[in-house]
Design an enzyme around this catalytic site. Structure first.
Site, PDB file in Angstrom:
ATOM      1  N   LEU A  56       0.961  -1.388  -0.070  1.00 20.38           N
ATOM      2  CA  LEU A  56      -0.029  -0.066  -0.040  1.00 20.38           C
ATOM      3  C   LEU A  56       0.788   1.291   0.036  1.00 20.38           C
ATOM      4  CD1 LEU A  56      -2.678  -1.245   2.682  1.00 20.38           C
ATOM      5  CD2 LEU A  56      -3.007  -0.850  -0.002  1.00 20.38           C
ATOM      6  N   TYR A 140      -2.277   3.465  16.007  1.00 19.62           N
ATOM      7  CA  TYR A 140      -3.029   2.732  15.407  1.00 19.62           C
ATOM      8  C   TYR A 140      -4.592   3.428  15.073  1.00 19.62           C
ATOM      9  CZ  TYR A 140      -6.287  -1.099  14.086  1.00 19.62           C
ATOM     10  OH  TYR A 140      -7.042  -1.827  13.362  1.00 19.62           O
TER      11      TYR A 140
HETATM   12  C1  15L Z   1      -8.624  -4.174  16.012  1.00 23.86           C
HETATM   13  O1  15L Z   1      -8.887  -3.206  15.088  1.00 23.86           O
HETATM   14  C2  15L Z   1      -7.422  -4.952  15.492  1.00 23.86           C
HETATM   15  O2  15L Z   1      -7.136  -5.162  14.244  1.00 23.86           O
HETATM   16  C3  15L Z   1      -7.841  -6.495  16.167  1.00 23.86           C
HETATM   17  O3  15L Z   1      -6.525  -7.296  15.772  1.00 23.86           O
HETATM   18  C4  15L Z   1      -8.401  -6.417  17.309  1.00 23.86           C
HETATM   19  O4  15L Z   1      -7.433  -6.059  18.154  1.00 23.86           O
HETATM   20  C5  15L Z   1      -9.423  -5.527  17.232  1.00 23.86           C
HETATM   21  O5  15L Z   1      -9.160  -4.293  17.103  1.00 23.86           O
HETATM   22  C6  15L Z   1     -10.137  -5.762  18.922  1.00 23.86           C
HETATM   23  O6  15L Z   1     -10.355  -4.288  19.399  1.00 23.86           O
HETATM   24  O7  15L Z   1     -10.471  -6.474  19.404  1.00 23.86           O
END
Ligand code: 15L
Length: 270
Positions: A56, A140
């Site tokens: 990406l 994130y």
């Molecule tokens: C997310 O966005 C993650 O990508 C996934 O691996 C989980 O950690 C999920 O959140 C979660 O909050 O359970």
């Protein structure tokens, strides 16, 4: 007689991830061709599939992924906390490359895998709807807020429709007590994709990707137009979890906020 498929070619980014594998196996009825994009080789390609290897962070690779697609299920990118350079390349540059490619290649409709971590520092005592303020719990989560803002701008400026789906926890079953509230079953994920790519007018809604769990923190009533009816509930796993998993202390940050352990992680410096 089978129903016409809503799409000619559906791009699935992150095709080798957990949700990508579900999408590959279960969304073939949505499109004549599934174009699977991943950073690594996918192995044998099925009759209804195309495969593109690319990153990406590479705009030319993303343009190749997007060309001739009329739908995009964007599951690719960094999916857990990471250092800023990694996050920026995958989830900021990557999102920009995707939207620039959609602007130049037919403005396909997008389902963007945002995340509950865009709102993770809201208290577990709060029920949120589509208008909730963002409270990212990690770099994130910040990257997911960026992605939502980018999608909104490209909708307002160019009319590119995106469903920004704040996905909860999409696993075969919940792994901890928090996931009793955040769980999204594969079946409900599939039915959400069906609605997003079939509804006549999508716009750019914020949708919470969560099953019909007994206790939920998220309210999708502002997207009733979508006609999405999640059917599964995490409650079937409650007894198993209570027997097998110890919950965090009730006064801990992990227990107090919707993002769980993401709220406790330090910034990762490279
Ligand atoms: C997310 O966005 C993650 O990508 C996934 O691996 C989980 O950690 C999920 O959140 C979660 O909050 O359970």
């Amino acid at each position: 007689m089978s129903m016409p498929k809503p799409l000619t070619r559906l791009l699935i980014t992150g095709a080798t991830g957990n949700m990508g594998k579900v999408a590959r196996d279960r969304l073939g009825h949505l499109a004549t061709t599934l174009r699977l994009a991943s950073r690594s080789d996918l192995g044998e390609v099925r009759a209804n599939e195309e495969h593109v290897v690319g990153n990406l962070a590479d705009p030319a690779a993303v343009a190749e992924m997007v060309a001739d697609c009329d739908g995009i299920l964007h599951l690719g990118g960094q999916s857990v906390e990471a250092d800023w350079a990694t996050m920026r390349a995958a989830n900021l540059d990557g999102m920009y490359h995707l939207y620039e490619a959609t602007r130049k290649h037919g403005k396909p409709r997008i389902l963007y895998a945002s995340s509950n971590h865009a709102i993770g520092f809201h208290s577990v005592d709060t029920v949120l709807d589509a208008d909730a303020t963002t409270r990212p719990d990690s770099l994130y989560g910040v990257s997911k807020v960026f992605g939502e803002a980018l999608a909104r701008m490209y909708f307002d400026k160019y009319g590119i429709e995106t469903a920004c789906v704040r996905i909860g926890s999409c696993w075969p079953k919940p792994k901890d007590h928090r996931m009793l509230s955040t769980w999204l079953s594969a079946n409900d994920f599939v039915s959400l994709c069906e609605r997003v790519f079939s509804v006549a007018k999508l716009g750019c809604p914020i949708i919470y990707g969560v099953s019909a769990n007994k206790q939920v923190w998220w309210d999708n009533s502002k997207v009733d137009f979508l006609g999405w009816q999640p059917k599964d509930s995490s409650d079937q796993f409650r007894t198993m979890l209570e027997q097998e998993v110890t919950p965090p202390p009730p006064d801990s940050v992990e227990a107090k906020y919707q993002g769980g352990v993401f709220c406790t992680q330090d910034i990762i410096e490279k």
